[in-house]
Design a protein around this motif. Structure first.
Motif, short mmCIF file in Angstrom:
data_model
loop_
_atom_site.label_atom_id
_atom_site.label_comp_id
_atom_site.label_asym_id
_atom_site.label_seq_id
_atom_site.Cartn_x
_atom_site.Cartn_y
_atom_site.Cartn_z
N VAL A 80 0.85 -1.20 0.00
CA VAL A 80 0.00 0.00 0.00
C VAL A 80 0.88 1.25 0.00
CG1 VAL A 80 -1.90 -1.16 1.19
CG2 VAL A 80 -0.17 0.08 2.53
N GLN A 81 0.24 2.40 -0.28
CA GLN A 81 0.94 3.68 -0.29
C GLN A 81 0.53 4.48 0.95
OE1 GLN A 81 3.14 4.94 -2.69
NE2 GLN A 81 3.09 2.91 -3.64
N VAL A 82 1.50 5.03 1.65
CA VAL A 82 1.25 5.92 2.78
C VAL A 82 2.20 7.11 2.65
CG1 VAL A 82 1.41 6.19 5.29
CG2 VAL A 82 0.49 4.08 4.34
N LYS A 83 1.66 8.30 2.77
CA LYS A 83 2.50 9.49 2.72
C LYS A 83 3.04 9.79 4.12
CE LYS A 83 2.44 14.43 1.56
NZ LYS A 83 1.59 15.57 1.11
N THR A 84 4.33 10.03 4.24
CA THR A 84 4.92 10.33 5.54
C THR A 84 5.48 11.75 5.55
OG1 THR A 84 7.06 9.38 4.87
CG2 THR A 84 5.51 7.91 6.01
N VAL A 85 5.25 12.45 6.66
CA VAL A 85 5.75 13.81 6.84
C VAL A 85 6.44 13.89 8.19
CG1 VAL A 85 5.14 16.26 6.97
CG2 VAL A 85 3.82 14.73 5.49
N CYS A 86 7.73 14.28 8.18
CA CYS A 86 8.47 14.46 9.42
C CYS A 86 8.08 15.81 10.01
CB CYS A 86 9.96 14.38 9.17
SG CYS A 86 10.93 14.39 10.69
N LEU A 87 7.38 15.78 11.13
CA LEU A 87 6.76 16.99 11.64
C LEU A 87 6.62 16.95 13.16
CD1 LEU A 87 5.08 19.60 10.84
CD2 LEU A 87 3.08 18.13 10.94
N ASP A 88 7.04 18.03 13.80
CA ASP A 88 6.80 18.23 15.22
C ASP A 88 5.42 18.87 15.36
OD1 ASP A 88 6.69 19.32 17.85
OD2 ASP A 88 8.88 19.42 17.93
N LEU A 89 4.56 18.29 16.18
CA LEU A 89 3.20 18.82 16.32
C LEU A 89 3.17 20.25 16.85
CD1 LEU A 89 1.15 15.74 17.59
CD2 LEU A 89 0.89 16.93 15.41
N ASN A 90 4.24 20.68 17.50
CA ASN A 90 4.33 22.09 17.92
C ASN A 90 4.33 23.03 16.73
OD1 ASN A 90 4.69 22.30 20.96
ND2 ASN A 90 6.22 20.73 20.47
N GLU A 91 4.71 22.51 15.56
CA GLU A 91 4.81 23.34 14.35
C GLU A 91 3.85 22.85 13.26
OE1 GLU A 91 8.88 22.59 13.61
OE2 GLU A 91 9.55 23.57 15.46
N ALA A 92 2.82 22.12 13.64
CA ALA A 92 1.92 21.51 12.65
C ALA A 92 1.13 22.57 11.89
CB ALA A 92 0.96 20.56 13.35
N PRO A 93 1.03 22.41 10.56
CA PRO A 93 0.29 23.36 9.72
C PRO A 93 -1.19 22.98 9.62
CG PRO A 93 1.39 21.77 8.33
CD PRO A 93 1.71 21.38 9.75
#
Length: 200
Positions: A80-93
């Motif tokens: 399957v395909q999953v998109k991953t984003v390296c992200l700190d939730l303190n800076e979530a858009p």
């Protein structure tokens, strides 16, 4: 816990919480119409990959690069395909009404970030969309079967009930469940489960 802690934990070959989805997510998933889904603090991707296998377009936010690598590896294993984003939730858009579904499974944060994130989720789900979570309650401290050992990182029922008070709450539970998830979640645990849909 720090980003370094999680990278070290997820950097091991073994999947810390196993490869199978959380039992609550597995139970509730058939009720969700296929859509654009966000999985926050998703670690090694076991829930995201399962949901992608059901036809959802899944994006994972996590700040541990080693966990995201394992997510991609598991997605490849399952085809399957999953998109991953390296992200700190303190800076979530966060953007209003941008996701059909959001899930959070044992995503634990300090109180201020936790409350901010719950409010952001409430705004970010589209009308008719849903939020699902299973998290440890403050009572989990007495169980020692997984989760943070800091009461400030654990959830209280009113945080969810107040934030999502205007939603249609389809399932709410606080109490004991048995969890066998890898080597780090083993035994009877005290959790809060929430499944609600945003009124149109």
């Amino acid at each position: 816990m720090t980003k370094e802690h999680w990278n070290q934990r997820f950097g091991e070959e073994e999947y810390a919480y196993g490869k199978e989805p959380n039992a609550f997510i597995q139970e509730m998933a058939p009720q969700l119409p296929a859509g654009n889904m966000l999985a926050i603090a998703e670690g090694e991707g076991r829930n995201a990959v399962f949901l992608a296998s059901l036809g959802h377009q899944v994006t994972v936010w996590d700040y541990a690069t080693e966990g995201l690598k394992k997510t991609k590896q598991l997605a490849g294993e399952k085809g399957v395909q999953v998109k991953t984003v390296c992200l700190d939730l303190n800076e979530a858009p966060w953007k209003e009404q941008s996701w059909d579904h959001i899930i959070c499974v044992f995503g634990h944060f300090e109180t201020d970030l936790r409350l901010h994130t719950l409010k952001a989720i409430e705004k970010a789900v589209k009308a008719g969309g849903s939020f699902l979570c299973e998290v440890y309650s403050a009572d989990q401290l007495h169980y020692q079967t997984g989760g943070p050992r800091d009461i400030q990182m654990l959830y209280r029922p009113e945080e969810l009930l107040n934030t999502f008070a205007d939603w249609h709450i389809l399932h709410f539970f606080m109490g004991e469940v048995e969890r066998q998830e890898g080597r780090l979640h083993q035994g009877v645990s005290h959790v809060i489960q929430f499944y609600g849909t945003k009124r149109g």
